[in-house]
Design a protein around this motif. Structure first.
Motif, PDB file in Angstrom:
ATOM      1  N   VAL A  76      62.623 141.255 -15.712  1.00  0.00           N
ATOM      2  CA  VAL A  76      63.296 140.292 -14.711  1.00  0.00           C
ATOM      3  C   VAL A  76      63.510 141.124 -13.389  1.00  0.00           C
ATOM      4  O   VAL A  76      63.264 140.562 -12.342  1.00  0.00           O
ATOM      5  CB  VAL A  76      64.501 139.718 -15.215  1.00  0.00           C
ATOM      6  N   ALA A 131      66.801 135.430 -19.789  1.00  0.00           N
ATOM      7  CA  ALA A 131      66.072 136.282 -18.768  1.00  0.00           C
ATOM      8  C   ALA A 131      64.965 135.159 -18.337  1.00  0.00           C
ATOM      9  O   ALA A 131      64.987 135.185 -17.012  1.00  0.00           O
ATOM     10  CB  ALA A 131      65.200 137.395 -19.469  1.00  0.00           C
ATOM     11  N   LEU A 168      65.259 133.837 -13.992  1.00  0.00           N
ATOM     12  CA  LEU A 168      63.950 133.762 -13.197  1.00  0.00           C
ATOM     13  C   LEU A 168      64.020 132.621 -12.435  1.00  0.00           C
ATOM     14  O   LEU A 168      63.406 132.443 -11.361  1.00  0.00           O
ATOM     15  CB  LEU A 168      62.641 133.938 -13.775  1.00  0.00           C
TER      16      LEU A 168
END
Length: 263
Positions: free
Chosen positions: A40, A213, A217
């Motif tokens: 990430v 995660a 984003l």
């Protein structure tokens, strides 16, 4: 009395069986799923490089802290040590604190706060106090940290009311979808462990790592979008998607355009 660095000295033990696939890794899948945090951080930096060129410190700092989250979470699930638990939770606390310090909109500052510098001091003092308080009952720390998400959702809702861009609203909905899936996995692993162990599928905490995660984003570009509107008025933020708009699963990022128009 075991050392705070000793294996299995933590107050928390997740649902996955210990040392089933490795003699040195306590929770195998909970450990390796942290690779998502190592992905990430560079993805956010690369895709949002235009923003970094204009305002480098916030995203570089937060991305670095996300790497720390991945490192300490890996250490915790590998050892289930008391020190690993604290480092895991405190790295999340400081990542959230620095995100607030850099990106919290000035329009929501308390009346006693007159500048971003003063808000930095407030965030820092609050986080230091919270750090010391986290030693009192570490088992409750994860619940407290997850509750912060509700304030973030509240702020997102307020900002979306000011925005007419349908792409931004769609990005927010996808972010919330990933977060709901993530927090559902976290709660399932914590509260329904007996059920998952009975059917031999105690891996929902590893899903939490991957799903949160994915939520990040979408969350980070959304925050950056609003930050540009407040802090960089000469630019107009525009959403882009990697690899392209036509793909069913995409990663959003921010493009800067010179002429600004209020969202």
């Amino acid at each position: 009395m075991p050392s705070i660095f000793s294996y299995q000295s933590a107050e928390v033990d997740w649902c996955e069986g210990n040392f089933e696939r490795s003699r040195i890794i306590a929770e195998y899948y909970n450990t390796i799923s942290n690779v998502s945090f190592f992905i990430v951080s560079p993805v956010l930096l690369y895709l949002n490089r235009q923003y970094c060129q204009q305002r480098a410190l916030p995203l570089y700092f937060v991305s670095g802290l996300l790497l720390c989250v991945g490192i300490f979470s890996t250490y915790f699930h590998m050892t289930l040590s008391y020190m690993g638990q604290l480092l895991d939770e405190l790295s999340i606390l400081w990542t959230l604190a620095m995100s607030y310090a850099f990106w919290y909109p000035r329009v929501y500052f308390p009346r006693c706060i007159k500048s971003r510098k003063h808000f930095f001091w407030l965030s820092g003092i609050t986080t230091v106090i919270s750090t010391f308080m986290s030693f009192i009952k570490p088992a409750f720390n994860a619940y407290a940290l997850n509750c912060i998400a509700f304030h973030l959702l509240y702020l997102t809702r307020r900002e979306l009311k000011k925005c007419n861009d349908k792409r931004v609203h769609r990005m927010a909905k996808v972010m919330v979808m990933w977060w709901v899936l993530a927090i559902s996995s976290w709660i399932s692993d914590r509260w329904l462990c007996g059920l998952w162990q009975a059917i031999n599928f105690p891996y929902f905490h590893s899903f939490w790592h991957v799903l949160i995660a994915m939520s990040l984003l979408y969350c980070c570009p959304l925050v950056i979008y609003f930050d540009i509107n407040y802090e960089m008025p000469k630019f107009k933020p525009k959403l882009g998607y990697w690899p392209s708009d036509s793909w069913p699963v995409v990663v959003p990022y921010i493009i800067l355009e010179e002429s600004h128009k209020q969202c």
